[in-house]
Design an enzyme around this catalytic site. Sequence first.
Site, PDB file in Angstrom:
ATOM      1  N   ASP A 143       0.850  -1.183   0.000  1.00 16.14           N
ATOM      2  CA  ASP A 143       0.000   0.000   0.000  1.00 16.14           C
ATOM      3  C   ASP A 143       0.892   1.242   0.000  1.00 16.14           C
ATOM      4  OD1 ASP A 143      -2.438   1.285  -0.005  1.00 16.14           O
ATOM      5  OD2 ASP A 143      -2.579   1.366   2.176  1.00 16.14           O
ATOM      6  N   TYR A 192       1.152   5.697  -0.530  1.00 17.13           N
ATOM      7  CA  TYR A 192       0.738   6.876   0.243  1.00 17.13           C
ATOM      8  C   TYR A 192       0.937   8.047  -0.704  1.00 17.13           C
ATOM      9  CZ  TYR A 192       1.024   9.488   4.804  1.00 17.13           C
ATOM     10  OH  TYR A 192       0.846  10.290   5.913  1.00 17.13           O
ATOM     11  N   HIS A 203      -3.721  13.889   0.899  1.00 11.30           N
ATOM     12  CA  HIS A 203      -3.965  12.954   2.001  1.00 11.30           C
ATOM     13  C   HIS A 203      -2.802  12.988   3.006  1.00 11.30           C
ATOM     14  CE1 HIS A 203      -4.999   9.337   4.227  1.00 11.30           C
ATOM     15  NE2 HIS A 203      -3.829   8.809   3.918  1.00 11.30           N
ATOM     16  N   ARG A 237       0.678  13.869  13.493  1.00 12.88           N
ATOM     17  CA  ARG A 237       1.931  14.456  13.971  1.00 12.88           C
ATOM     18  C   ARG A 237       1.757  15.963  14.131  1.00 12.88           C
ATOM     19  NH1 ARG A 237       2.858  10.553  10.485  1.00 12.88           N
ATOM     20  NH2 ARG A 237       2.762  11.905   8.672  1.00 12.88           N
ATOM     21  N   GLU A 267     -10.476   3.958   3.528  1.00 11.37           N
ATOM     22  CA  GLU A 267      -9.579   4.691   2.642  1.00 11.37           C
ATOM     23  C   GLU A 267      -9.948   4.304   1.216  1.00 11.37           C
ATOM     24  OE1 GLU A 267      -5.439   4.192   3.844  1.00 11.37           O
ATOM     25  OE2 GLU A 267      -5.762   5.670   5.439  1.00 11.37           O
ATOM     26  N   GLU A 321      -9.195   3.919  -2.411  1.00  9.98           N
ATOM     27  CA  GLU A 321      -7.937   3.782  -3.137  1.00  9.98           C
ATOM     28  C   GLU A 321      -8.166   3.113  -4.486  1.00  9.98           C
ATOM     29  OE1 GLU A 321      -4.755   2.073  -0.890  1.00  9.98           O
ATOM     30  OE2 GLU A 321      -5.359   3.035   0.986  1.00  9.98           O
ATOM     31  N   ASP A 328      -9.169   0.364   1.934  1.00  3.37           N
ATOM     32  CA  ASP A 328      -8.190  -0.012   2.956  1.00  3.37           C
ATOM     33  C   ASP A 328      -8.748   0.384   4.326  1.00  3.37           C
ATOM     34  OD1 ASP A 328      -5.812  -0.653   4.249  1.00  3.37           O
ATOM     35  OD2 ASP A 328      -4.959   1.335   3.902  1.00  3.37           O
ATOM     36  N   ARG A 347      -8.251   3.822  13.224  1.00  2.68           N
ATOM     37  CA  ARG A 347      -7.338   4.949  13.445  1.00  2.68           C
ATOM     38  C   ARG A 347      -6.761   4.981  14.849  1.00  2.68           C
ATOM     39  NH1 ARG A 347      -6.080   5.976   8.356  1.00  2.68           N
ATOM     40  NH2 ARG A 347      -7.892   6.602   7.115  1.00  2.68           N
ATOM     41  N   GLN A 389      -4.097   2.273  14.957  1.00  5.23           N
ATOM     42  CA  GLN A 389      -2.985   2.721  14.121  1.00  5.23           C
ATOM     43  C   GLN A 389      -2.146   3.797  14.813  1.00  5.23           C
ATOM     44  OE1 GLN A 389      -4.424   4.320  10.377  1.00  5.23           O
ATOM     45  NE2 GLN A 389      -2.394   4.942   9.673  1.00  5.23           N
ATOM     46  N   TYR A 412       1.901   2.674  15.377  1.00  5.60           N
ATOM     47  CA  TYR A 412       2.631   2.796  14.100  1.00  5.60           C
ATOM     48  C   TYR A 412       4.054   3.348  14.209  1.00  5.60           C
ATOM     49  CZ  TYR A 412       2.505   7.833  13.177  1.00  5.60           C
ATOM     50  OH  TYR A 412       2.747   9.179  13.203  1.00  5.60           O
ATOM     51  N   LYS A 447      -4.644  -1.961  10.168  1.00  6.41           N
ATOM     52  CA  LYS A 447      -4.992  -2.176   8.761  1.00  6.41           C
ATOM     53  C   LYS A 447      -5.252  -3.644   8.422  1.00  6.41           C
ATOM     54  CE  LYS A 447      -3.638   2.063   7.239  1.00  6.41           C
ATOM     55  NZ  LYS A 447      -4.444   2.945   6.369  1.00  6.41           N
ATOM     56  N   THR A 479      -9.030  -5.687   3.839  1.00 12.53           N
ATOM     57  CA  THR A 479      -8.860  -4.778   2.711  1.00 12.53           C
ATOM     58  C   THR A 479      -9.791  -5.294   1.624  1.00 12.53           C
ATOM     59  OG1 THR A 479      -6.514  -4.521   3.275  1.00 12.53           O
ATOM     60  CG2 THR A 479      -7.197  -3.787   1.086  1.00 12.53           C
ATOM     61  N   THR A 502      -4.774   6.349   0.095  1.00  7.45           N
ATOM     62  CA  THR A 502      -6.008   7.128   0.025  1.00  7.45           C
ATOM     63  C   THR A 502      -5.953   8.168  -1.085  1.00  7.45           C
ATOM     64  OG1 THR A 502      -6.193   6.901   2.397  1.00  7.45           O
ATOM     65  CG2 THR A 502      -7.592   8.565   1.360  1.00  7.45           C
ATOM     66  N   GLU A 544     -10.094  12.559   7.368  1.00  8.53           N
ATOM     67  CA  GLU A 544      -9.860  13.859   6.724  1.00  8.53           C
ATOM     68  C   GLU A 544     -11.160  14.635   6.606  1.00  8.53           C
ATOM     69  OE1 GLU A 544      -7.117  13.505   3.143  1.00  8.53           O
ATOM     70  OE2 GLU A 544      -7.538  11.411   3.608  1.00  8.53           O
TER      71      GLU A 544
END
Lengths: 410, 410
Positions: free
Chosen positions: B122, B124, B129, B138, B195, B197, B229, B233, B236, B240, B249, B253, B342, B356
């Site tokens: 997967d 990014y 996104h 972050r 997500e 995708e 996906d 959250r 994760q 992560y 995840k 899927t 995503t 988002e």
Amino acid sequence: MSTDSPFAVPYDDPFGVHNLPYGVFRTAGRPQPRIGVRFGGRVLDAGAAARAVGAPAEVSGLLSAPLLNPLLAAGRPAWTRVRAALTEWLTGEQHRAAVGPLLVPLADVALDLPFEVADYVDFYASEHHAVNVGRIFRAGADPLTPNWKHLPIGYHGRAGTVVVSGSPVVRPCGQRRAGGEDAPSYGPSLRLDVEAELGFVVGGATGRGSRVAMDGADEHVFGVCLLNDWSARDVQAWEYVPLGPFLGKSFATSVSPWVVPLDALAHARTAPPPRDTPLLPYLDDAAAPPRGLDIAMELRLNGHTVSRPPFAAMYWTYAQMLAHMTVNGASLRPGDLFASGTVSGPEPDSVGALIELTHGGQRPVALPDGSTRAFLEDGDEVVITGSAPGPGGVRVGLGEVAGRVEPARD
Amino acid sequence: MSTDSPFAVPYDDPFGVHNLPYGVFRTAGRPQPRIGVRFGGRVLDAGAAARAVGAPAEVSGLLSAPLLNPLLAAGRPAWTRVRAALTEWLTGEQHRAAVGPLLVPLADVALDLPFEVADYVDFYASEHHAVNVGRIFRAGADPLTPNWKHLPIGYHGRAGTVVVSGSPVVRPCGQRRAGGEDAPSYGPSLRLDVEAELGFVVGGATGRGSRVAMDGADEHVFGVCLLNDWSARDVQAWEYVPLGPFLGKSFATSVSPWVVPLDALAHARTAPPPRDTPLLPYLDDAAAPPRGLDIAMELRLNGHTVSRPPFAAMYWTYAQMLAHMTVNGASLRPGDLFASGTVSGPEPDSVGALIELTHGGQRPVALPDGSTRAFLEDGDEVVITGSAPGPGGVRVGLGEVAGRVEPARD
């Protein structure tokens, strides 16, 4: 019984009847891959033996496959029956005439990857390794991330590049950013490393939405192998934030050709290190049977032993790893492989990766030929060996996982 | 030709002869899975058609498999021959008598996962996104990590939990740490997300140590599918750092049942967004043919369209993703699947994930029934659809990937 007899395996041979690891082999005369069971210095053609002794259809069928996946799929009760049958064939006087000719000298066989890898997950279960690497990759921060003592951290690796011991490893190319530079550069990895690990081979499928609790782990762990998680440290350092290791690992992962049954490791069970952080119930093993494993490993570089990683020092057990991996309802498939992450002990010469042994490349290790290594050079051969306590003071051999570094390709 | 004829597909049907996506189907009367090709509102039993028209052995053999992997393995020249044959069977008057009875109404078929997934990666690849999520995960740091504009960031996901559209998704349990808490807690995910995708289905094997350059990507990308996906959250966010997403995840899927051939997307090719950071040569596509794809997607929650993610806004192309994924010599297998990450565009209602759309859950989205959603509730159904420009102003349908959330299991 003459000493030439294929049955004349000394009682303390690490591949005696207390071990009986499974692999897949070919011979020059018969190139079709088939299941072999190592016994001393020979390999039993297991499917042919089953037919020769008139084994039940289930045992004969599982052992006549070209790889271990059908046996892995069959589950723990079948594993017990097959192991009992093999033990009988190799120890019962009445089978010697039939089975003897099917014990092929190791020198006459080529060993393949013993199973098709479904999903491959790599954990990070050594506290010593996590601390050592955390200091190098995240200088100035706490080397252990806040989650480390609460869960066995892991990530998915590339199943399609898991290869058998002896497969050459081409030095990978990729992006890395040299210290002080703003932009990355491209080229062959300059910090090619190894990670000495133990791999756990999964059998028995589970459905999506179900979990394997710690006390169900032994139903789903068929056996163990040695594993070298080759790592390009410069590629890894540049790529791994925020989604983890990718190209720094995905070029090759080597495994030993013999899968040692979990049943052969009963005498290796030991308590894991004391837990200093309370664990959530699904990982709390304070009252569980000990599922640490006292496996002694050696890391050899060009024939010279540079480290002796002790698996007994691993913080997280295979039962915790499996319970965590499935706690979200992720299903298992026969052939799933999960690895421990680098096995590092507390001593400077008990770490499982060069980046730790050489302190990030700052203190190269000296080899007997007068050369030194910060990281691997082209032509270097890495061998990882392992063995565990068996019954009556004998050892259970895990064999070795070996690989030589080939130059990068243009 | 009567309008009841299975060949009476309007020229502007998104599943007209300009599309011809591949899937695997079963019927009540014949439960064996087999390859189907969608044509209008019907599914051509492709293997039976090949036999009925007396197709060459290669075409007949590839289409008579129970899944797409042999076709994927056959490579681009075979894909061209098979597509030409299918086109001829569905448009040539001389084949109508033989082929007509083999066009099964969609309502009469069940659709399976069309291929066995080898490795799943997967990416990014949406800047929008990455910026949106970086701000949430972050806070206070630069939302794009320093490597983001230099390489398509990716990670391996769990191949064994890729499921076909319509498969239920059990809410995963796991560890998460609530804001302000020191220790994690355990339970069903409280922030279950999607997500939207695009997935790329790989064909043609490569050896370890070789690379697929950008200009070789079309030889190895068989086609595309829609992909959801599913993401927990809270799980994760806690797990992560430092090794990336894992249990947040790996529970599921979902992919659409139809793999649209890359050949059907010739009119969808478009230039990717301008690159504002110089790229290393193996990723520099300034002089390359455009390999962005103008695919319009919709994200529906309980029947209500909440977002319209534009794939044309993706920063990294599939050719760059494939070139990067193999630059270290990682080999490819038929059935490898890589996804875009995503798909989010620049507008508030063009993002491909609830995290988002709702600004990390702070601004729930209103549904027509008067309810609101920060994240998914049990029973919610998520549908992602997509289509692309085709020849002469018609659309190429990608169909949909759907899934309903089931409650967590004890």
